[in-house]
Design a protein around this motif. Structure first.
Motif, mmCIF file in Angstrom:
data_model
loop_
_atom_site.group_PDB
_atom_site.id
_atom_site.type_symbol
_atom_site.label_atom_id
_atom_site.label_comp_id
_atom_site.label_asym_id
_atom_site.label_seq_id
_atom_site.Cartn_x
_atom_site.Cartn_y
_atom_site.Cartn_z
ATOM 1 N N LEU A 169 0.844 -1.195 0.000
ATOM 2 C CA LEU A 169 0.000 0.000 0.000
ATOM 3 C C LEU A 169 0.877 1.242 0.000
ATOM 4 O O LEU A 169 0.961 1.985 0.971
ATOM 5 N N ALA A 170 1.581 1.466 -1.084
ATOM 6 C CA ALA A 170 2.502 2.587 -1.175
ATOM 7 C C ALA A 170 2.539 3.116 -2.603
ATOM 8 O O ALA A 170 2.468 2.354 -3.567
ATOM 9 N N TRP A 171 2.630 4.429 -2.730
ATOM 10 C CA TRP A 171 2.799 5.042 -4.040
ATOM 11 C C TRP A 171 4.177 4.687 -4.571
ATOM 12 O O TRP A 171 5.174 4.766 -3.848
ATOM 13 N N VAL A 172 4.239 4.258 -5.826
ATOM 14 C CA VAL A 172 5.527 3.965 -6.453
ATOM 15 C C VAL A 172 5.684 4.851 -7.678
ATOM 16 O O VAL A 172 4.701 5.283 -8.291
ATOM 17 N N SER A 173 6.935 5.113 -8.030
ATOM 18 C CA SER A 173 7.215 6.126 -9.055
ATOM 19 C C SER A 173 6.645 5.775 -10.421
ATOM 20 O O SER A 173 6.355 6.667 -11.226
ATOM 21 N N ARG A 174 6.464 4.487 -10.717
ATOM 22 C CA ARG A 174 5.932 4.100 -12.024
ATOM 23 C C ARG A 174 4.438 4.416 -12.172
ATOM 24 O O ARG A 174 3.881 4.282 -13.264
ATOM 25 N N MET A 175 3.783 4.784 -11.086
ATOM 26 C CA MET A 175 2.374 5.142 -11.169
ATOM 27 C C MET A 175 2.175 6.510 -11.801
ATOM 28 O O MET A 175 1.178 6.749 -12.474
ATOM 29 N N GLY A 176 3.101 7.412 -11.540
ATOM 30 C CA GLY A 176 2.946 8.767 -12.062
ATOM 31 C C GLY A 176 3.749 9.753 -11.234
ATOM 32 O O GLY A 176 4.846 9.437 -10.756
ATOM 33 N N PHE A 177 3.187 10.944 -11.035
ATOM 34 C CA PHE A 177 3.871 12.007 -10.310
ATOM 35 C C PHE A 177 3.057 12.415 -9.085
ATOM 36 O O PHE A 177 1.828 12.470 -9.140
#
Length: 328
Positions: free
Chosen positions: A185-193
């Protein structure tokens, strides 16, 4: 008893590797720069080696331990886009480790299996605009200088280890790891900005493969115990694909589904969704402008280079080798 020397042992992945080696009954030599994790206190099956791999003085300190090691897991690497940091903690650290290994095997008959922890970032992500499928036989980026500095130095690190494997006759396994998190459950850089008060999600319905460090470590240790790379086996010359495995999550989820599982504070932020075709069109314009900036000798940060943005956001499925099970 199988013994494993692990560099980068105090990092997120490194600590999981040490733990899983212990669970598997393996003797561990844990290389750390300075800080020793509290959970290792009093554990007699872990030999802690304090050594800065970027400093040549580490070579003599490592040799006695390497001479008693059946496997090496080289997980130390700079997670950075800073060139000087990468030169020191990725390239020079690898040079020193390989030099120490060469010195160690001069005095023993056993040649250790060498496992390099690399990244799927090294692959060539160009090609048709649709979904890209990548497996260990896929080509590495032939022009890494176009990419971000991290990807470029991981390519150089693979070249260092492949050359060492051939010259020293040491069996090599290149482990290209996908997106790793300590929590799913973490934002990762490949998702976007993440742009201040809001998020920009690139390709909401495109696949993404996010794997926990725990699961990645389990597969790496399983590979040591059952994979084809064993001490004293001859390296397959000129065939990196035969010595390479991707460690990624299967089946993939989508960026939208991953975003929907993020913590509440991220859910509250307004999210702008941009499809991959629209982003790719914007990227074409940026690529042309970047070419002009290059002519004017204006430096572009590695993370904003067109080739790096393409590799980061284009729809892609990474596959493991047929001989390795998918991870869930």
């Amino acid at each position: 008893m199988t013994s494993v020397l692990i560099t980068g042992a105090s990092g997120n992945l490194g600590k999981c590797l040490v733990r899983d080696c212990m669970r598997a009954g393996l003797k561990v030599f844990a290389v750390v720069r300075s800080t020793v994790p509290d959970e290792w206190a009093g554990d007699t099956d872990i030999t802690v080696i304090k050594a800065d791999l970027s400093d040549a003085s580490c070579i003599e300190a490592l040799v006695p331990h390497l001479a008693k090691t059946s496997h090496i897991i080289h997980a130390a690497s700079a997670m950075s886009n800073n060139v000087e940091t990468l030169k020191k903690d990725t390239r020079r650290a690898t040079e020193n480790l390989l030099t120490a290994t060469t010195k160690a095997i001069e005095h023993v008959s056993l040649k250790p299996g060498f496992f390099l922890i690399s990244s799927v970032a090294v692959y060539d992500h160009r090609g048709a605009s649709g979904l890209l499928t990548v497996d260990p036989s896929s080509a590495v980026d032939p022009e890494p200088a176009r990419r971000g500095h991290y990807a470029r130095f991981k390519c150089l690190q693979e070249e260092q280890c492949a050359a060492f494997s051939q010259q020293a006759g040491v069996p090599l396994r290149i482990v290209r790891v996908g997106i790793l998190t300590q929590s799913s459950l973490a934002w990762v850089s490949r998702m976007g900005f993440r742009a201040g008060a809001f998020n920009i999600l690139i390709g909401a319905n495109d696949p993404i493969q996010v794997l926990s460090v725990d699961t990645a470590a389990q597969q790496i240790i399983a590979d040591i115990q059952s994979g084809p790379t064993q001490p004293n086996s001859a390296p397959e010359a000129h065939d990196l694909a035969a010595r390479t495995v991707n460690i990624v999550a299967h089946p993939p989820t989508t960026k939208a589904k991953l975003h929907a599982q993020l913590p509440h504070q991220d859910q509250e932020k307004p999210t702008l969704t941009v499809s991959w075709p629209v982003f790719r069109a914007c990227l074409s314009v940026w690529s042309a402008l970047a070419g002009v900036l290059l002519v004017l000798s204006i430096n572009i940060p590695g993370s904003l280079r067109p080739a790096e943005l393409n590799a980061r956001f284009r729809p892609v499925i990474y596959k493991t080798t047929a001989s390795h099970r998918d991870l869930v």
